[in-house]
Enzyme design. Structure first.
Site, short mmCIF file in Angstrom:
data_model
loop_
_atom_site.label_atom_id
_atom_site.label_comp_id
_atom_site.label_asym_id
_atom_site.label_seq_id
_atom_site.Cartn_x
_atom_site.Cartn_y
_atom_site.Cartn_z
N PRO A 1 0.84 -1.21 0.00
CA PRO A 1 0.00 0.00 0.00
C PRO A 1 0.88 1.26 0.00
CG PRO A 1 0.06 -0.98 2.19
CD PRO A 1 0.83 -1.90 1.32
N ASP B 1 5.82 2.51 2.25
CA ASP B 1 4.99 1.34 2.54
C ASP B 1 4.17 1.66 3.78
OD1 ASP B 1 3.86 -1.08 3.24
OD2 ASP B 1 5.68 -2.26 2.89
N HIS B 2 2.86 1.80 3.61
CA HIS B 2 2.00 2.22 4.72
C HIS B 2 1.90 1.15 5.81
CE1 HIS B 2 -0.69 4.84 6.70
NE2 HIS B 2 -1.29 5.36 5.64
N ARG B 3 2.28 -0.08 5.51
CA ARG B 3 2.27 -1.12 6.53
C ARG B 3 3.35 -0.89 7.58
NH1 ARG B 3 2.97 -6.19 2.56
NH2 ARG B 3 4.73 -4.81 2.03
#
Length: 434
Positions: A231, A406-408
């Site tokens: 994401p 990376d939104h994680r």
């Protein structure tokens, strides 16, 4: 019994490679440590050393062969007292004619004949692809007893598993098989038109067909996976470079006698490395079911080469001087273009830099390369009118950057803190030396 030489796994992710060149021929005597072949992985061409000693009895895979799977037999080595007549006893030697026979037109069923004695199993490999060295007799006994050679320690030369090791091993009882858990059907990733469909579209147009090499296949697979599974979000800033350019000119004058010339990219590497220490929560990688927060700043830098790119990793970049980073980067970039980097030199890192400013690109969005948490896309520095702190209009050299995240691993506010730290380091370059 003849020893099979297997296609090696030259990196943790290697599944197949190209046998580029044989450095020995049939009949040559080799010793442990001798170079016997050049193997092309998806990233580099590497020399392959012999592990055993003996005479090259037969080369099973000719040089130039592509898509050779890891742990497939590529040659047969004869030990003392063995001759070419013994090669037929190995499974590898029979594999090629057997495959050819499978594609031939079916004929009448042959008359039944006595089954030949079972040959020793092929040399096994551990779960990580590392070859397990065992004598042919030890492999045969282990297969009959149901032993996993990966669980045994060898007492023979160079740790080779021998007959006594297998005979003295105790077969562990197999655990009852657990009922497989029900899993939902995986969603099928969308795919484009097939190669045949595309060819039909352009059937009336002239074109040259270019086969994909290992590097291009890997780039296509990894970046497709990255865009589909990571994401991404993007943060953008403009950076005023005038103070950095002035400081760089002063340093280059002082370093000229040592043959060192610092580039703007060297300052960017240093700025990112220090920022990862200033915002340690962002110095992390995605590990599937957890996040690994790194201690040192290991920064990857994209290097364009013919047909693809490398991302050599500058380890401990936060603790290295600008001149050291510059020298190391030039060396790694040169060897990357010659495809001479070792796997450990382009694997790892937590953050990457991709600089297209030297190509005149103003700005762009880069794709995060897993397991990295982010990548900084750097554009060209150009003179622009800006409003100074005093409200007056002036001309400044401005560079646009975009950070893909990376939104994680990194949330919006944390990503903003990291990018702001990078900008502050570049706009106040003297502080990076403190």
């Amino acid at each position: 019994m003849p020893i099979e030489i297997l296609m090696p796994a030259l990196s943790p992710t290697m599944e197949e490679g190209t046998l580029a060149k044989w450095l020995v021929k049939e009949g040559d005597t080799v010793s442990s440590g001798d170079l016997i072949a050049e193997i092309e992985t998806d990233k580099a061409t590497m020399e392959f050393e012999a592990v055993d000693e003996g005479v090259v009895g037969k080369i099973l895979v000719p040089e130039g062969s592509e898509g050779v799977k890891v742990n497939v037999a590529i040659a047969v080595l004869l030990e003392d007292g063995e001759s070419a007549d013994d090669i037929g006893a190995t499974p590898a030697a029979a594999a090629a004619p057997a495959a050819a026979a499978a594609t031939a037109e079916p004929g009448p069923a042959p008359a039944s004949s006595p089954a030949p004695a079972a040959p020793a199993p092929a040399a096994p490999a551990a779960a990580d692809g590392t070859r397990i060295f065992a004598s042919p007799l030890a492999r045969r006994i282990a297969a009959n007893k149901g032993l996993d050679l990966a669980t045994l320690s060898g007492s023979g030369p160079r740790g080779r598993i021998i007959k006594a090791d297998v005979e003295n091993a105790v077969v562990a009882p197999k655990p009852a098989a657990a009922a497989p858990a029900a899993t939902p059907a995986a969603a099928t990733a969308p795919t484009g038109p097939s190669a045949d469909m595309v060819a039909k579209m352009y059937a009336d147009r002239d074109y040259d067909e270019v086969s994909l090499d290992g590097m291009r296949k890997t780039i296509a697979a990894r970046l497709s996976e990255a865009k589909q599974t990571i994401p991404h979000f993007y943060l953008r800033r403009d950076i005023q470079l005038d103070a950095l350019l002035k400081f760089r000119a002063q340093l280059n004058t002082q370093l000229a006698g040592r043959g060192v010339k610092l580039s703007v990219n060297d300052f960017i590497i240093k700025a990112v490395a220090i920022a990862l220490q200033q915002v340690p929560e962002a110095n992390a990688v995605w590990a599937g079911d957890r996040v690994l927060q790194m201690k040192a700043s290991d920064v990857a830098v994209a290097v364009a080469i013919e047909g693809g790119l490398f991302t050599p990793v500058l380890q401990d970049a936060d603790s290295k001087s600008l001149s050291s980073l510059s020298t190391q980067m030039k060396d790694m970039a040169s060897r990357a273009r010659d495809r001479k980097l070792a796997p450990h030199e382009y694997q790892g890192g937590s953050f990457a830099i991709s600089n297209l400013g030297m190509f005149g690109i103003d700005n762009f969005d880069a794709i995060v390369n897993p397991p990295h948490a982010g990548i900084l896309a750097v554009g060209a520095g150009k003179k622009q009118p800006v409003v100074g702190d005093d409200g007056e209009l002036k001309v400044a050299t401005v560079m646009s950057v975009t950070m893909s995240v990376d939104h994680r691993v990194i949330d919006g506010a944390l990503g903003a803190n990291l990018l702001n730290a990078i900008v502050d380091n570049l706009e106040n370059p003297i502080a990076m030396l403190a």
